[in-house]
Design an enzyme around this catalytic site. Structure first.
Site, PDB file in Angstrom:
ATOM      1  N   ASP A  39       0.825  -1.213   0.000  1.00 21.59           N
ATOM      2  CA  ASP A  39       0.000   0.000   0.000  1.00 21.59           C
ATOM      3  C   ASP A  39       0.860   1.264   0.000  1.00 21.59           C
ATOM      4  OD1 ASP A  39       0.850  -0.674   2.560  1.00 21.59           O
ATOM      5  OD2 ASP A  39      -0.948   0.090   3.551  1.00 21.59           O
ATOM      6  N   GLY A 124      -7.501  -7.636  18.004  1.00 20.53           N
ATOM      7  CA  GLY A 124      -6.064  -7.861  17.980  1.00 20.53           C
ATOM      8  C   GLY A 124      -5.618  -8.964  17.046  1.00 20.53           C
ATOM      9  N   GLY A 126      -5.725  -8.707  13.691  1.00 23.34           N
ATOM     10  CA  GLY A 126      -5.363  -8.170  12.387  1.00 23.34           C
ATOM     11  C   GLY A 126      -6.511  -8.116  11.410  1.00 23.34           C
ATOM     12  N   LEU A 127      -7.753  -8.146  11.926  1.00 23.70           N
ATOM     13  CA  LEU A 127      -8.933  -8.101  11.055  1.00 23.70           C
ATOM     14  C   LEU A 127      -9.575  -6.715  11.039  1.00 23.70           C
ATOM     15  CD1 LEU A 127     -10.579 -11.560  11.856  1.00 23.70           C
ATOM     16  CD2 LEU A 127      -8.858 -10.966  10.154  1.00 23.70           C
ATOM     17  N   SER A 128      -8.861  -5.733  11.579  1.00 23.87           N
ATOM     18  CA  SER A 128      -9.270  -4.322  11.497  1.00 23.87           C
ATOM     19  C   SER A 128     -10.585  -4.002  12.178  1.00 23.87           C
ATOM     20  CB  SER A 128      -9.314  -3.865  10.030  1.00 23.87           C
ATOM     21  OG  SER A 128      -8.028  -3.915   9.497  1.00 23.87           O
ATOM     22  N   SER A 129     -10.674  -4.357  13.448  1.00 27.58           N
ATOM     23  CA  SER A 129     -11.872  -4.017  14.211  1.00 27.58           C
ATOM     24  C   SER A 129     -11.993  -2.506  14.394  1.00 27.58           C
ATOM     25  CB  SER A 129     -11.860  -4.721  15.567  1.00 27.58           C
ATOM     26  OG  SER A 129     -10.670  -4.440  16.275  1.00 27.58           O
ATOM     27  N   SER A 130     -10.865  -1.791  14.427  1.00 27.06           N
ATOM     28  CA  SER A 130     -10.946  -0.331  14.605  1.00 27.06           C
ATOM     29  C   SER A 130     -11.575   0.340  13.387  1.00 27.06           C
ATOM     30  CB  SER A 130      -9.561   0.266  14.886  1.00 27.06           C
ATOM     31  OG  SER A 130      -8.669  -0.009  13.824  1.00 27.06           O
ATOM     32  N   GLU A 162      -8.799   7.696  12.756  1.00 24.98           N
ATOM     33  CA  GLU A 162      -7.747   6.838  13.309  1.00 24.98           C
ATOM     34  C   GLU A 162      -6.423   7.593  13.415  1.00 24.98           C
ATOM     35  OE1 GLU A 162      -6.432   2.198  13.205  1.00 24.98           O
ATOM     36  OE2 GLU A 162      -8.411   2.898  12.639  1.00 24.98           O
ATOM     37  N   ASP A 173      -7.967  -0.565   5.157  1.00 25.15           N
ATOM     38  CA  ASP A 173      -8.893  -1.169   6.117  1.00 25.15           C
ATOM     39  C   ASP A 173     -10.269  -0.532   6.030  1.00 25.15           C
ATOM     40  OD1 ASP A 173      -6.658  -2.528   6.838  1.00 25.15           O
ATOM     41  OD2 ASP A 173      -6.375  -1.540   8.762  1.00 25.15           O
TER      42      ASP A 173
END
Length: 386
Positions: A39, A124, A126-130, A162, A173
């Site tokens: 990216d 935590g 790495g699935l981009s909960s934020s 973010e 994300d």
């Protein structure tokens, strides 16, 4: 699975506020099929939204204050919308504060609301909960107050929120959380935000994430170092091949011809980047043609590059991928995300899932004394109003 989450979230809202929600939103986590560390190197990424989501329930409360309840944390907070938005010591609230600040700073007008949310995205992992949290909040506020915000701008506002929290993330994300489509992956140019969908029918294979349950602290410092090394390598390529503007224009032959002009580390980083950009393009073709076996081979190639050339793997992840390579039931595996821990993404032959999980669980526990977690994922729709 999400039906129960939705029912519980709506019921919690009704119990907390004594009325039904006016809007219910699902906002998904994401995976990246291939295109890691690309990216920021002007290549393509290939993310997809998944069927792990945050469910939000919203209603107007006709005041200037918003109240938000995080069901899973058993915590809540209120925010006065007439006051300047500031960071809090309670970290999870900052993502929501950031969303409110970005909406206000960009001229969007809205009143107080009540909201509860609950998630089945593993935190935590790495699935981009934020990103799911940011985009779901924006989508809910937009729907509740009829704000005119395009999908792309929801992604950008989420990213800015973010950044405000202090995490300098890329756009992948948030973009994939908003733009996801069931059974489609997104070929995304992270610079121009141009994108196209490709088929994601994995046919006879299941997509399973193996969570290593480790996080090594090297990530931040090593990430910055990789960026510097890549910039140095690109400048050397440009000086010898003036027509090359970005890594996307560079060929592997050009990189190989400059091997003696670069340090060993810089050459290795650049060689990985140029090959990975090509692998993303090959992966799109493989998916469109239904050639899942070729996709699997590309995943193995990417892991080798991430481990040996980009050097962002770790002992635990390498062990998982090396073992997968020897297993006839797995046709592709690689580390997913920034590296130094987190998950591997695996293509497992249908009907062999439980046998694979049992085998890897025992082997991983025997080797490292750590429990391995598994997440079965399906490619799903992006942020949605129910």
């Amino acid at each position: 699975m999400n039906d129960i989450l939705i029912q519980n979230t709506v019921a919690f809202f009704e119990k907390s506020f004594g009325s039904s929600p006016q809007k219910t939103v699902l906002s998904p986590g994401r995976i990246n099929i291939i295109g890691e560390h690309i990216d920021y190197n002007d290549g393509y990424v290939l993310p997809a939204a998944i069927d792990k989501v945050i469910c939000f329930a919203f209603a107007k409360n006709n005041t200037k204050t918003s109240k938000v309840i995080a069901i899973d944390l058993n915590e809540e907070f209120e925010i006065d919308l007439t006051q300047e938005v500031k960071l809090s010591d309670v970290v999870w609230t900052n993502y929501i504060r950031g969303v409110i600040k970005q909406l206000q700073d960009n001229g969007f007008s809205f009143e107080g609301f009540n909201c509860v949310f609950s998630s089945n995205i593993p935190v935590g992992s790495g699935l981009s909960s934020s990103a799911a949290l940011e985009c779901g909040m924006i989508f809910g506020i937009k729907s509740l107050f009829d704000l005119k915000i395009e999908k792309k701008d929801i992604s950008l506002l989420g990213q800015k929120a973010e950044h405000w929290v202090g995490i300098n993330c890329g756009i992948m994300d948030q973009f994939s959380s908003v733009h996801g489509l069931e059974n489609k992956v997104i070929q995304l140019d992270c610079n121009t935000l141009e994108f196209e969908y490709h088929n994601a029918d994995f046919k006879d294979y299941s997509l399973i994430l193996f969570d290593s349950n480790v996080k090594h602290s090297l990530f931040t410092s090593e990430y910055n170092t990789r960026r510097i090394e890549c910039e140095e390598g690109l400048s050397i390529i440009k000086s010898h091949f003036p027509k090359v503007k970005t890594f996307r224009n560079a060929t592997e032959e050009q990189v190989l011809s400059l091997k003696d002009k670069m340090t060993e580390k810089v050459f290795a980083r650049v060689h990985f980047v140029v090959k990975e950009i090509n692998r993303v393009i090959k992966a799109c073709k493989a998916l469109d043609q239904g050639n899942i076996e070729l996709l699997g081979e590309l995943l193995f190639e990417t892991h080798y590059g991430l481990s040996q050339e980009y050097e962002v793997s770790c002992e635990e992840l390498d062990m998982l991928v090396d073992t997968a390579k020897e297993d006839d039931a797995i046709i592709g595996s690689r580390l997913m995300g920034g590296g130094f821990g987190g998950c591997t993404i695996n293509l497992v032959k249908k009907g062999h899932e439980n046998e694979v999980k049992r085998k890897f669980s025992k082997l991983y526990l025997d080797t490292f004394g750590i429990e391995l977690k598994f997440y079965d994922v399906k490619i799903s729709n992006g942020t949605t109003l129910l």
